[in-house]
Design an enzyme around this catalytic site. Structure first.
Site, PDB file in Angstrom:
ATOM      1  N   ASP A  92      34.171  41.121  48.445  1.00 52.95           N
ATOM      2  CA  ASP A  92      34.189  41.406  46.996  1.00 52.95           C
ATOM      3  C   ASP A  92      32.909  42.096  46.516  1.00 52.95           C
ATOM      4  O   ASP A  92      32.268  41.643  45.548  1.00 52.95           O
ATOM      5  CB  ASP A  92      34.337  40.097  46.180  1.00 52.95           C
ATOM      6  CG  ASP A  92      35.477  39.208  46.659  1.00 52.95           C
ATOM      7  OD1 ASP A  92      36.480  39.742  47.147  1.00 52.95           O
ATOM      8  OD2 ASP A  92      35.345  37.973  46.522  1.00 52.95           O
ATOM      9  N   GLU A 152      44.267  41.326  40.613  1.00 49.48           N
ATOM     10  CA  GLU A 152      42.888  40.810  40.503  1.00 49.48           C
ATOM     11  C   GLU A 152      41.914  41.949  40.798  1.00 49.48           C
ATOM     12  O   GLU A 152      42.319  43.094  40.961  1.00 49.48           O
ATOM     13  CB  GLU A 152      42.671  39.646  41.492  1.00 49.48           C
ATOM     14  CG  GLU A 152      42.822  40.027  42.946  1.00 49.48           C
ATOM     15  CD  GLU A 152      42.762  38.826  43.911  1.00 49.48           C
ATOM     16  OE1 GLU A 152      42.659  37.673  43.472  1.00 49.48           O
ATOM     17  OE2 GLU A 152      42.822  39.084  45.131  1.00 49.48           O
TER      18      GLU A 152
HETATM   19  O1  FUB Z   1      36.771  36.065  47.190  1.00 48.71           O
HETATM   20  C1  FUB Z   1      37.685  35.240  46.514  1.00 48.71           C
HETATM   21  C2  FUB Z   1      38.720  36.064  45.862  1.00 48.71           C
HETATM   22  O2  FUB Z   1      39.416  36.826  46.833  1.00 48.71           O
HETATM   23  C3  FUB Z   1      38.215  37.092  44.888  1.00 48.71           C
HETATM   24  O3  FUB Z   1      37.726  36.569  43.687  1.00 48.71           O
HETATM   25  C4  FUB Z   1      39.433  37.916  44.797  1.00 48.71           C
HETATM   26  O4  FUB Z   1      39.290  39.138  44.136  1.00 48.71           O
HETATM   27  C5  FUB Z   1      39.786  38.078  46.263  1.00 48.71           C
HETATM   28  O5  FUB Z   1      39.047  39.102  46.878  1.00 48.71           O
END
Ligand code: FUB
Length: 324
Positions: free
Chosen positions: A15, A223
């Protein structure tokens, strides 16, 4: 840049939020580790407990400096578990780190931690931001001098538990032709510690001006919000989650609406895909992650960077992910 480059071969990081501060490139990633928690759709196996910061003078060949641990769950007074994707912004001489974390009731909130330096360490506030929920905050300093936060994520990200910024009795995920849940955008107060207004829906429309539908899983938001600006347009990019694409939509102002434009990164090895886009020394880069080094363990991800190129009409040339 000929080939994408792995940036931190000795550890698992994911991320990446990349920013240029004081002519250096800084990366703010999540820090994956083997916690032994079994994989599930709630994302419990992403049980991260601290953040590192990395910096580079040159993206293509330069060394990557690890500035060490800059914030840990045990230093955050309201902490439950799971430090997920963070972002950092500079304003009024200070660096503000925004991080999603479950509180002691297992509800994601967004917290703020402050430093005098881009490499941290960051000192957390006593409480999360009032009215914050869900995860994956991304901060956009606009040319109008205001700062905006984009946030939200489905499934383990808990966005389906809210409507109109209020918690529902039961989570409700739209389906089929119903409009998809929107990411959220909110202007930050001048002191950067609270929202200046109620979060709004960031609308992502199709070519006919209609909101993307929940069943349109190859295009709808899941997301990993990110914002950048190129050639007079705002580019909002995001992950489609269960279809594993990084896509983008363009608009004319930070609140949108945005119109879907295409894919930036095709699926990578792993389940999640998450990125940031930044210009440094005259080139554009896509920072992202995949699970090739961990041989496909979805919770052990590795940081990568690839060069990003635009076509003359402002569209982005898609990059092939490692799952192809
Ligand atoms: O790293 C945890 C979660 O996985 C992140 O917040 C999301 O975007 C995904 O990459």
């Amino acid at each position: 840049m000929k080939e994408p480059r792995y940036l931190v071969p000795g550890d698992y990081m994911a991320d990446p939020a990349a920013h240029v501060f004081n002519d250096k490139l800084y990366i703010y990633p999540s820090h994956d580790w083997e916690s032994g928690i079994p994989e599930n759709d709630n994302g419990d196996h992403f049980n991260m407990k601290d953040y590192h910061v990395f910096s580079m003078d040159d993206v293509e060949q330069g060394e990557v400096t690890d500035h060490g641990v800059v914030l840990r769950t045990e230093d955050i007074p309201w902490a439950g578990r799971q430090l997920w994707d963070s972002d950092v912004a500079f304003r009024n001489g200070k660096y503000y780190m925004y991080f999603p974390l479950k509180d002691q009731n297992d509800i994601f909130r967004i917290g703020v931690a402050i430093s005098d330096r881009p490499e941290g360490p960051f000192i957390p506030q006593e409480n999360p931001i009032k009215g914050s929920y869900s995860m994956d905050p991304c901060i956009w300093p606009d040319k109008d001098g205001e700062y905006y936060m984009y946030f939200g994520g489905l499934w383990g990200g808990q966005l389906q538990r809210y409507r109109n910024n209020k918690a529902l009795e039961c989570a409700l995920l739209p389906e089929g032709d119903e409009p998809a849940l929107c990411p959220k955008v909110v202007r930050l107060r001048e002191d950067m510690l609270e929202f200046a207004e109620e979060p709004r829906d960031l609308m992502i429309l199709d070519e006919k001006g209609k909101l993307l539908s929940a069943g349109d899983t190859k295009r709808r938001f899941f997301e990993a919000s990110w914002m950048h600006y190129y050639n007079g347009k705002y580019y909002f990019s995001y992950s489609t989650g269960d279809t594993h694409l990084i896509c983008y939509a363009t608009g004319d102002n930070p609140y949108g609406p945005f119109t879907y434009r295409g894919v930036i990164l095709t699926p990578v090895v792993g389940w999640t895909t998450h990125h940031s886009i930044v210009e440094f020394k005259g080139k554009w880069y896509l920072f992202h992650h995949d699970c090739v080094p961990s041989k496909g363990k979805t919770w052990l991800r590795s940081l990568k960077v690839a060069e990003l190129k635009y076509n003359p009409d402002g569209s982005i040339q898609p990059i092939k992910g490692t799952a192809e």
